[in-house]
Design a protein around this motif. Structure first.
Motif, PDB file in Angstrom:
ATOM      1  N   LYS A 110      -2.325   9.979  -3.881  1.00 20.18           N
ATOM      2  CA  LYS A 110      -0.911  10.251  -3.610  1.00 20.18           C
ATOM      3  C   LYS A 110      -0.321  11.296  -4.557  1.00 20.18           C
ATOM      4  CE  LYS A 110      -0.921   7.006  -0.498  1.00 20.18           C
ATOM      5  NZ  LYS A 110      -0.832   7.332   0.953  1.00 20.18           N
ATOM      6  N   TRP A 112       4.202   3.627  -6.583  1.00 19.25           N
ATOM      7  CA  TRP A 112       3.385   2.979  -5.562  1.00 19.25           C
ATOM      8  C   TRP A 112       2.954   1.590  -6.001  1.00 19.25           C
ATOM      9  CZ3 TRP A 112       2.901   6.208  -1.364  1.00 19.25           C
ATOM     10  CH2 TRP A 112       3.158   7.568  -1.599  1.00 19.25           C
ATOM     11  N   LYS A 113       2.705   0.749  -5.024  1.00 17.39           N
ATOM     12  CA  LYS A 113       2.103  -0.559  -5.255  1.00 17.39           C
ATOM     13  C   LYS A 113       0.649  -0.500  -4.793  1.00 17.39           C
ATOM     14  CE  LYS A 113       5.885  -3.136  -6.251  1.00 17.39           C
ATOM     15  NZ  LYS A 113       6.067  -3.901  -7.496  1.00 17.39           N
ATOM     16  N   LYS A 143      -5.091  -1.595  -1.302  1.00 16.45           N
ATOM     17  CA  LYS A 143      -4.226  -0.833  -0.398  1.00 16.45           C
ATOM     18  C   LYS A 143      -3.009  -0.309  -1.151  1.00 16.45           C
ATOM     19  CE  LYS A 143      -1.584  -1.204   3.912  1.00 16.45           C
ATOM     20  NZ  LYS A 143      -1.166  -2.096   5.028  1.00 16.45           N
ATOM     21  N   VAL A 144      -2.685   0.960  -0.886  1.00 19.69           N
ATOM     22  CA  VAL A 144      -1.562   1.610  -1.560  1.00 19.69           C
ATOM     23  C   VAL A 144      -0.364   1.673  -0.623  1.00 19.69           C
ATOM     24  CG1 VAL A 144      -0.766   3.698  -2.728  1.00 19.69           C
ATOM     25  CG2 VAL A 144      -3.164   3.007  -2.904  1.00 19.69           C
ATOM     26  N   THR A 145       0.768   1.176  -1.093  1.00 21.28           N
ATOM     27  CA  THR A 145       2.004   1.259  -0.322  1.00 21.28           C
ATOM     28  C   THR A 145       3.088   1.857  -1.203  1.00 21.28           C
ATOM     29  OG1 THR A 145       2.596  -1.016  -0.944  1.00 21.28           O
ATOM     30  CG2 THR A 145       1.480  -0.699   1.174  1.00 21.28           C
ATOM     31  N   GLN A 146       3.991   2.595  -0.585  1.00 22.03           N
ATOM     32  CA  GLN A 146       5.029   3.269  -1.349  1.00 22.03           C
ATOM     33  C   GLN A 146       6.093   2.286  -1.806  1.00 22.03           C
ATOM     34  OE1 GLN A 146       6.841   6.637   0.607  1.00 22.03           O
ATOM     35  NE2 GLN A 146       7.296   7.593  -1.336  1.00 22.03           N
ATOM     36  N   ASP A 147       6.481   2.438  -3.063  1.00 18.88           N
ATOM     37  CA  ASP A 147       7.540   1.603  -3.609  1.00 18.88           C
ATOM     38  C   ASP A 147       8.856   2.368  -3.564  1.00 18.88           C
ATOM     39  OD1 ASP A 147       8.989  -0.340  -4.812  1.00 18.88           O
ATOM     40  OD2 ASP A 147       8.042  -0.200  -6.767  1.00 18.88           O
TER      41      ASP A 147
END
Length: 202
Positions: free
Chosen positions: A156, A186-187, A194-198
């Motif tokens: 990212k 990011w988390k 798994k990367v998810t946007q914070d």
């Protein structure tokens, strides 16, 4: 007619060199509009330069990535890495916090240009509460460690910080990145990576 030719010539010269030209003839709306357009282009170029500078200073001098710094720290002081960040945004060194098997915590400093361990200092702060202990327990049993979280977040952008966080009972890795002057958080899931946007912030 001569006046319009002179203004058009000045305008073309200014645009060719990236500068601006003033409308010397009153009432010439076309020349005034050209000036505003040239000013806007120059400002846009300045903004792009500012973004590039911000991008560099966010990780200045850090040829070593977050994942590489964590690997180097664990080689110097084996244990469980719980965080890594660039001190003063990269002005000094990577600081990687490592918890050893006996529960003692060390801050390992890694040179941002060579990856060499500069030393380790024991964290004498014994004020670790139940949340800290729960986070550490979650990390030790996780499939995704700090090194893997840093690698995942690197897709990212350039990672400047990674650490463990308990958000309303859900423990996950968090990572700060910068790309094209844009900072994001990011988390990274402990179990899947798994990367998810914070969030994004300027």
């Amino acid at each position: 007619m001569k006046r319009n030719i002179v203004i058009a010539t000045l305008t073309a010269a200014a645009l060719a060199t990236g500068g601006t030209v003033a409308a010397f003839a009153s009432g010439n709306d076309e020349a005034t509009a050209t000036q505003r357009q040239a000013d806007t282009s120059a400002q846009a170029a300045t903004d792009r330069d500012d973004d590039a500078t911000e991008d560099r200073t966010a990780v200045r001098g850090a040829d070593v990535t977050a994942a590489e710094a964590i690997a180097a720290a664990l080689k110097h002081a084996p244990g469980t890495a719980v965080s890594a960040d660039l001190e003063d945004d990269g002005a000094d060194a990577w600081k990687v916090s490592v918890v050893k098997g006996d529960g003692t915590e060390y801050d390992v400093r890694i040179a941002p240009d060579s990856g060499k361990a500069l030393g380790a200092q024991r964290d004498t702060d014994d004020d670790h509460d139940a949340d800290d202990r729960a986070e550490l327990a979650a990390v030790k049993g996780a499939k995704t460690d700090a090194h893997e979280a840093a690698l995942a977040a690197a897709h990212k952008g350039t990672v400047s910080e990674v650490g463990i966080d308990d958000d309303r009972g859900t423990v996950a890795w968090t990572a700060d990145t910068v790309r094209d002057g844009k900072h994001s958080e990011w988390k990274v899931a402990l179990g899947t990576g798994k990367v998810t946007q914070d969030r994004d912030y300027d």
